[in-house]
Design a protein around this motif. Structure first.
Motif, short mmCIF file in Angstrom:
data_model
loop_
_atom_site.label_atom_id
_atom_site.label_comp_id
_atom_site.label_asym_id
_atom_site.label_seq_id
_atom_site.Cartn_x
_atom_site.Cartn_y
_atom_site.Cartn_z
N VAL A 266 9.90 5.11 2.72
CA VAL A 266 10.42 5.19 1.36
C VAL A 266 9.63 6.29 0.64
CG1 VAL A 266 10.86 3.97 -0.80
CG2 VAL A 266 10.95 2.73 1.39
N ILE A 267 10.37 7.21 0.02
CA ILE A 267 9.75 8.31 -0.71
C ILE A 267 10.11 8.17 -2.19
CG2 ILE A 267 9.45 10.81 -0.87
CD1 ILE A 267 8.83 9.73 1.95
N LEU A 268 9.09 7.93 -3.00
CA LEU A 268 9.27 7.81 -4.45
C LEU A 268 8.73 9.08 -5.09
CD1 LEU A 268 9.80 6.30 -7.13
CD2 LEU A 268 7.55 5.23 -6.85
N ARG B 225 0.86 -1.18 0.00
CA ARG B 225 0.00 0.00 0.00
C ARG B 225 0.90 1.22 0.00
NH1 ARG B 225 -2.63 -0.01 5.33
NH2 ARG B 225 -0.67 -0.93 5.95
N CYS B 226 0.32 2.37 -0.34
CA CYS B 226 1.12 3.59 -0.32
C CYS B 226 0.23 4.80 -0.04
CB CYS B 226 1.87 3.79 -1.62
SG CYS B 226 0.84 4.29 -3.02
N MET B 227 0.87 5.89 0.27
CA MET B 227 0.19 7.18 0.36
C MET B 227 0.63 7.98 -0.86
SD MET B 227 0.25 10.11 3.29
CE MET B 227 -1.02 9.30 4.27
N VAL B 228 -0.30 8.73 -1.43
CA VAL B 228 0.02 9.60 -2.56
C VAL B 228 -0.20 11.03 -2.07
CG1 VAL B 228 -0.60 10.28 -4.90
CG2 VAL B 228 -0.69 7.86 -4.23
N SER B 229 0.80 11.87 -2.32
CA SER B 229 0.74 13.24 -1.82
C SER B 229 1.43 14.17 -2.80
CB SER B 229 1.43 13.31 -0.45
OG SER B 229 1.43 14.60 0.07
N LEU C 123 5.48 3.46 2.02
CA LEU C 123 5.81 4.13 0.77
C LEU C 123 4.94 5.36 0.57
CD1 LEU C 123 7.11 4.34 -2.09
CD2 LEU C 123 5.30 2.79 -2.88
N MET C 124 5.58 6.46 0.18
CA MET C 124 4.87 7.64 -0.28
C MET C 124 5.29 7.90 -1.72
SD MET C 124 4.91 11.64 0.82
CE MET C 124 3.92 11.42 2.29
N ILE C 125 4.30 8.09 -2.59
CA ILE C 125 4.55 8.54 -3.95
C ILE C 125 4.14 10.01 -3.97
CG2 ILE C 125 3.99 8.28 -6.39
CD1 ILE C 125 3.31 5.34 -5.79
N CYS C 126 5.09 10.87 -4.27
CA CYS C 126 4.81 12.31 -4.22
C CYS C 126 5.31 12.99 -5.50
CB CYS C 126 5.46 12.94 -2.99
SG CYS C 126 7.24 12.74 -2.94
N MET D 166 1.31 8.54 7.47
CA MET D 166 1.85 7.27 6.98
C MET D 166 2.18 6.34 8.13
SD MET D 166 4.58 8.31 4.01
CE MET D 166 5.11 6.61 3.77
N VAL D 167 2.88 6.87 9.12
CA VAL D 167 3.27 6.06 10.27
C VAL D 167 2.03 5.58 11.02
CG1 VAL D 167 4.48 6.11 12.48
CG2 VAL D 167 5.55 7.11 10.45
#
Length: 119
Positions: free
Chosen positions: A98-100, A41-45, A63-66, A56-57
């Motif tokens: 992790v920041i993508l 799963r991830c967060m998108v921001s 994972l964050m996709i920003c 997120m925490v």
């Protein structure tokens, strides 16, 4: 929870569908954390702000996709002398986040990129 995949596979997926992006020079990359981490799963921001990182925490996301970089500086992957930036950097490391960054792909993505989102 869903099936997991590696962060690097997610990046590769976006780049494989964005023929307008030069994969050698793009800023679309893992800017913090392990690109080989497994995630389901991830967060998108838009930006990796502290509120989003804390959420997120709270949600146990790794994972964050920003769209934008972590820090507003010449080296946007390093906090420099800014005390808030250093605190954010420490928080990301302590929680193994992790920041993508997905900037160049997202900007022009058909029907979802910036021209369409802002239109």
């Amino acid at each position: 929870m869903g099936e997991s995949m590696r962060v690097s596979d997610i990046r590769d997926h976006f780049l494989s569908r964005a023929d307008w992006v030069d994969s050698e020079t793009t800023v679309d990359r893992v800017i913090r954390g392990n690109p080989e981490a497994d995630v389901d799963r991830c967060m998108v921001s838009w930006m990796p702000g502290f509120t989003a990182l804390r959420e997120m925490v709270k949600r146990n996301l790794k994972l964050m996709i920003c769209h934008e970089a972590i820090f507003w500086r010449h080296r946007p992957d390093r906090p420099g002398d800014d005390p808030v930036g250093r605190e954010k950097y420490k928080f990301i490391q302590e929680h193994d986040l992790v920041i993508l960054r997905n900037h160049d792909c997202w900007d022009v993505w058909p029907e979802a990129g910036i021209p369409w989102a802002w239109g």
